[in-house]
Design a protein around this motif. Structure first.
Motif: not given
Length: 233
Positions: A124-129, A162-164, A173-174, A178-180
């Motif tokens: 789901e993520s770009k390969k490199i940020l 870190l991704d989130a 983010f609470s 984040l836990t969810y």
């Protein structure tokens, strides 16, 4: 895929092995910490299920040594049920922690959720940020992190946090959110387990973890990523 079960209680080890075999895993087992580390160094292991109270080398030491050589997901199952024990396990680099006595279906559900999230991070993520003029580089394909051109090893849970955060810079983010997102369930308690993960992550990516510039605390609300993507990506 191969799983290593590190457990000195024969009955528990056999039950876990039986269920994981039914799930289609290749299963290796160890009854002590020294043998576990030999297998981790010798074989390609995709997941470690680790008891803490094992002979020869404690589970805590095994977890600590694993994190010096690998970011393989570590799932702790332990009779140590105090919140302090759980936080200590997470501080050592574990991705999840469940206490004994446990329900095998819950263990399987958590592990399957963990594996699904590992797959989703890549898809789901770009390969490199790139952030902060390439001072921080996140490679989602290899799940590697570069901080000032140095490779930094993250646990999967740290990587998922870190991704989130980086997907929505500036969004707060609470701990519950984040836990969810990371674990797939709402925490029960005061959120110290997520705080432990954030603390570990800051130690690895921040120049000054006590005065972070990337992962910032919003008092009373949660955490946010305080840096935007480099231009021309």
């Amino acid at each position: 895929m191969a799983i290593l079960i590190v457990e000195d209680e024969v009955s528990i080890r056999d039950v876990l092995k039986s269920y994981f075999l039914k799930e289609g895993w290749d299963v290796l087992t160890s009854s002590d910490g020294l043998d576990a580390m030999k297998k981790i160094r010798k074989f390609k292991i995709d997941l470690v299920v680790l008891d803490l109270m094992i002979p020869k080398l404690s589970g805590e030491e095994v977890c600590r040594e694993i994190r010096t050589i690998s970011n393989v997901p570590v799932f702790i199952i332990s009779a140590k049920s105090r919140e302090e024990d759980m936080i200590n396990g997470l501080n050592l680099g574990a991705d999840d922690y469940i206490t004994k006595p446990f329900r095998i279906k819950e263990v399987l559900a958590r592990i399957n959720a963990l594996l699904r999230r590992i797959e989703m991070v890549t898809k789901e993520s770009k390969k490199i940020l790139y952030f902060n003029h390439k001072s921080l580089v996140i490679n989602f394909e290899t799940k590697e992190l570069l901080v000032s051109n140095k490779v930094v090893n993250l646990t999967f849970t740290e990587f998922k946090i870190l991704d989130a955060l980086v997907k929505k810079p500036g969004k707060v983010f609470s701990r519950q959110d984040l836990t969810y997102i990371v674990q797939g369930y709402r925490f029960i308690g005061d959120g110290r387990t997520m705080d432990a993960h954030i603390k570990n992550l800051r130690k690895k990516i921040e120049e000054d973890p006590k005065n972070p510039k990337y992962i910032v605390t919003k008092i009373g609300s949660g955490y946010k990523f305080n840096c935007h993507l480099d231009e021309a990506q």
